[in-house]
Design a protein around this motif. Structure first.
Motif, mmCIF file in Angstrom:
data_model
loop_
_atom_site.group_PDB
_atom_site.id
_atom_site.type_symbol
_atom_site.label_atom_id
_atom_site.label_comp_id
_atom_site.label_asym_id
_atom_site.label_seq_id
_atom_site.Cartn_x
_atom_site.Cartn_y
_atom_site.Cartn_z
ATOM 1 N N ASP A 99 6.732 4.652 -5.031
ATOM 2 C CA ASP A 99 5.428 4.939 -4.426
ATOM 3 C C ASP A 99 4.602 5.906 -5.275
ATOM 4 N N ALA A 102 1.341 10.519 -2.393
ATOM 5 C CA ALA A 102 0.849 10.470 -1.010
ATOM 6 C C ALA A 102 1.201 11.766 -0.277
ATOM 7 N N TRP A 157 -8.450 1.920 -1.312
ATOM 8 C CA TRP A 157 -7.059 1.812 -0.856
ATOM 9 C C TRP A 157 -6.441 3.216 -0.718
ATOM 10 N N THR A 210 -6.461 3.381 3.163
ATOM 11 C CA THR A 210 -5.152 2.870 3.594
ATOM 12 C C THR A 210 -4.071 3.943 3.517
ATOM 13 N N ARG A 211 -4.135 4.774 2.438
ATOM 14 C CA ARG A 211 -3.032 5.692 2.189
ATOM 15 C C ARG A 211 -3.320 7.132 2.592
#
Ligand SMILES: CC(C)(COP(=O)(O)OP(=O)(O)OC[C@H]1O[C@@H](n2cnc3c(N)ncnc32)[C@H](O)[C@@H]1OP(=O)(O)O)[C@@H](O)C(=O)NCCC(=O)NCCS
Length: 182
Positions: free
Chosen positions: A64, A88, A119, A123-124
Motif C-alpha cells: 500500500d 495512508a 483517488w 477514496t483514500r
C-alpha cells in the motif's frame, strides 16, 4: 486489464511487470529527455533495469505504498504518473510524472495527476499531496501550478545531477483545497 480514458486516444492504466519490454522501448525514446529531471533509479538502460523498476513499484504497491501508472497515446506507452510515496497512515503522498517528447503539450500528465489526486483525497482520505521538482524544471512546476498546488519552499542545492547541485522546489495541495477546486 482495466484502463481509464484520459481523452479519445489516451488511456491511463497500471504499469506492471508484464509491460517491461514496452516500458524499456519507451525509455529508449524518453531517456535523454527525462534524465536530468527525474530520480536516477528510474532511468535504466536495458530490459532488466526496466523490469526492476516495475518490480520495485509492484512490491511497494503490495504494501500500500508507491504506485506507477502508464499513459498510452494511440496505443503507444508515452509516459506516466506515479505515487513516488504513498502513506495512508500519515495521510501524505508525493506525485511524480514523465513523458517522452512527442507526448508533451497535450495536457495528458495534468489530467492523469488529477485522477491520482482525486483517488488519494477522495477514496483514500489522504490529507496532503506533494510535488518535488528541480527549480529550473519549468514544465514540471507548471503542472504543479495547474493542479492548484502551492509552492511551499525551496530546498537549496538538494538535487545533484551532472556534477552540479540544483535547487529543489516543494509544492503541495491539501485535501480541503482540492475539494474546493472540485
Ligand atoms: C514534466 C512533463 C511531464 C510536463 O509535460 P507537459 O506536456 O508540459 O504537461 P501536460 O501533459 O500536463 O501538458 C500541458 C501542456 O499541454 C497543453 N495542453 C493542451 N491541451 C491541454 C489540456 N486539455 N489540458 C491541459 N493542458 C493542455 C498546455 O497548454 C501545456 O502546454 P504549454 O506548457 O506549452 O502551455 C514533461 O515536460 C516531462 O516529461 N519532462 C521531463 C521529465 C520531468 O521533468 N518529470 C517531472 C519530474 S518532477
Amino acid at each position: 486489464m482495466f484502463s481509464l480514458p484520459l481523452r479519445d486516444d489516451a488511456l491511463l492504466r497500471p504499469l506492471e511487470i508484464w509491460h517491461a519490454e514496452e516500458f524499456g522501448a519507451h525509455l529508449d525514446r524518453a531517456r535523454e529527455h527525462i534524465q536530468p529531471w527525474v530520480g536516477p533509479a528510474f532511468v535504466t538502460d536495458d530490459l532488466a533495469g526496466a523490469r526492476a523498476t516495475l518490480r520495485r513499484y509492484a512490491e511497494r504497491q503490495a504494501a500500500d505504498g508507491a504506485r506507477v501508472y502508464g499513459i498510452w497515446l494511440a496505443g503507444t506507452l508515452v509516459g506516466g504518473v506515479m505515487f513516488v510515496d504513498f502513506d495512508a497512515a500519515s495521510g501524505s503522498c508525493e506525485i511524480g510524472c514523465w513523458l517522452e517528447p512527442a507526448a508533451e503539450g497535450h495536457g495528458l500528465v495534468t489530467d492523469a495527476c488529477r485522477t491520482l489526486l482525486d483517488w488519494a483525497f477522495t477514496t483514500r482520505g489522504v490529507h496532503r499531496a506533494e510535488w518535488h521538482c528541480r527549480a529550473d524544471n519549468v514544465r514540471s512546476s507548471a503542472v504543479a501550478e495547474r493542479l492548484g498546488m502551492t509552492l511551499e519552499g525551496v530546498r537549496r542545492e538538494a538535487w545533484a545531477y551532472g556534477g552540479a547541485r540544483h535547487d529543489k522546489q516543494v509544492w503541495a495541495i491539501l485535501a480541503p483545497e482540492w475539494r474546493a477546486r472540485s
